[in-house]
Design a protein around this motif. Sequence first.
Motif, PDB file in Angstrom:
ATOM      1  N   ARG A  46       0.857  -1.189   0.000  1.00  0.00           N
ATOM      2  CA  ARG A  46       0.000   0.000   0.000  1.00  0.00           C
ATOM      3  C   ARG A  46       0.894   1.240   0.000  1.00  0.00           C
ATOM      4  NH1 ARG A  46      -4.402   0.623   4.620  1.00  0.00           N
ATOM      5  NH2 ARG A  46      -5.367  -1.045   3.399  1.00  0.00           N
ATOM      6  N   ASN A  66      -1.130  -0.759 -10.419  1.00  0.00           N
ATOM      7  CA  ASN A  66      -2.595  -0.720 -10.440  1.00  0.00           C
ATOM      8  C   ASN A  66      -3.174  -2.063 -10.882  1.00  0.00           C
ATOM      9  OD1 ASN A  66      -2.588   1.924  -9.615  1.00  0.00           O
ATOM     10  ND2 ASN A  66      -2.875   2.784 -11.673  1.00  0.00           N
ATOM     11  N   ARG A  68      -3.142  -4.318  -7.993  1.00  0.00           N
ATOM     12  CA  ARG A  68      -4.220  -3.976  -7.045  1.00  0.00           C
ATOM     13  C   ARG A  68      -5.572  -4.444  -7.547  1.00  0.00           C
ATOM     14  NH1 ARG A  68      -4.319   1.997  -5.171  1.00  0.00           N
ATOM     15  NH2 ARG A  68      -3.782   2.557  -7.324  1.00  0.00           N
ATOM     16  N   LEU A  98      -5.894   0.909  -1.246  1.00  0.00           N
ATOM     17  CA  LEU A  98      -6.223   2.197  -1.847  1.00  0.00           C
ATOM     18  C   LEU A  98      -5.464   3.285  -1.100  1.00  0.00           C
ATOM     19  CD1 LEU A  98     -10.096   1.713  -2.152  1.00  0.00           C
ATOM     20  CD2 LEU A  98      -8.395   1.408  -3.968  1.00  0.00           C
ATOM     21  N   CYS A 105     -13.643  -0.701  -5.931  1.00  0.00           N
ATOM     22  CA  CYS A 105     -12.180  -0.548  -5.874  1.00  0.00           C
ATOM     23  C   CYS A 105     -11.602  -0.281  -7.252  1.00  0.00           C
ATOM     24  CB  CYS A 105     -11.542  -1.795  -5.267  1.00  0.00           C
ATOM     25  SG  CYS A 105     -11.779  -1.963  -3.494  1.00  0.00           S
ATOM     26  N   ILE A 141      -9.647   3.297  -8.218  1.00  0.00           N
ATOM     27  CA  ILE A 141      -8.276   3.381  -8.737  1.00  0.00           C
ATOM     28  C   ILE A 141      -8.248   4.091 -10.086  1.00  0.00           C
ATOM     29  CG2 ILE A 141      -6.332   2.022  -9.605  1.00  0.00           C
ATOM     30  CD1 ILE A 141      -7.031  -0.087  -7.467  1.00  0.00           C
ATOM     31  N   GLU A 191      -9.492   6.741  -5.099  1.00  0.00           N
ATOM     32  CA  GLU A 191      -8.639   5.980  -4.172  1.00  0.00           C
ATOM     33  C   GLU A 191      -9.264   5.748  -2.797  1.00  0.00           C
ATOM     34  OE1 GLU A 191      -5.954   4.326  -4.611  1.00  0.00           O
ATOM     35  OE2 GLU A 191      -5.297   4.970  -6.605  1.00  0.00           O
TER      36      GLU A 191
END
Length: 353
Positions: A27, A45, A48, A272, A306, A310, A315
Amino acid sequence: MNTAYSLSRKQGWRRFTDTPARVRPERLSAAAVARLAPAERARHNEARHNWHANFGTIATPQLKEVREELELIVASNRQDSDRVRGAAVIDGFPGLGKTTTANLFARDFDRAARLLDGETTAEGDERIPVFRVGLTSNTTLRTLNRMICEFYGHPGAAHGTAAQLATFALDCVLKCDTRVGIIDDVHFISQNSRDGLAVSNHLKWLANELPVTFIYAGVGLTERRFFDEGLSGESTALAQTARRWTRLEVATFKQDDSWTVLIKAIEKQLVLTKARPGRLVALDGYLFERTGGHIGSLITLVTRGCFKAITTGTEALTWELLQTIRIDEAAERSRQRRAAECRRRGKKKEGNQ
């Protein structure tokens, strides 16, 4: 890299059982993300996105309860092959994690069995502790046998009569020392059709002939009178299914402490830059309103939220962002009904003042 696989094939199932848990991306702060080169930021990204879609299963009270029952049923089924083993059936509404619960239990059972007994049987065949198939709306006796054979990759799966395929399936189970069989979506079996009744009877034959513990999963089986096998009146006493199956219900969440604990557990998984402890928990009432306590709908809302958080640079999972996310139609319709009911109650309260 191709990550697609099917749990209805032994190769896909083995990949599911043997793939290590995903590593959570680091993170980073918003400033740290901004300093990344474009290619690095894109990879970060992407990692994530993949994490939020696959961060694992939350050990909810419902999941723990069903898992404990499955462990008891499977571990106690030590009868000799001439005796029928009891089966477990996971029942409930859609989107509550029935399939996930069955798969995760079977995955751990598979791992433990191969660790204890080895990757091959005493005769040198590949050890496959679990087989898994999912039924369809047009499953017949022959297609069910074929699907079991296809899981093992039997060369005769594409040919043969229903009886021949049943023999092939029996051979696969015995040679591979299979001890648990997962049959998903059994609600597709209609007890009132000829094919459905044949499949239902065949499930009992499989339970008699195969030395495995069956774990079934389906939607609304009690309401469909699945345990009564389509019988009525005094005839229901003759139904073997109700005597042999142990029903394990996965219940919806209520808006209580267990729901808040679930939201807290999910919040800890978010990667995030602007996520803060307690921000998602503060929306637990809103999240319940959106999903009605169905964990499948909740995970969909969080995953899509989520992704949008992003890609838009928000975020964080805020009320404003989540309001722009549509999820499954059942959740959206029930939300509208709940909102309408709240409005009616409000007007009634005003009228009584």
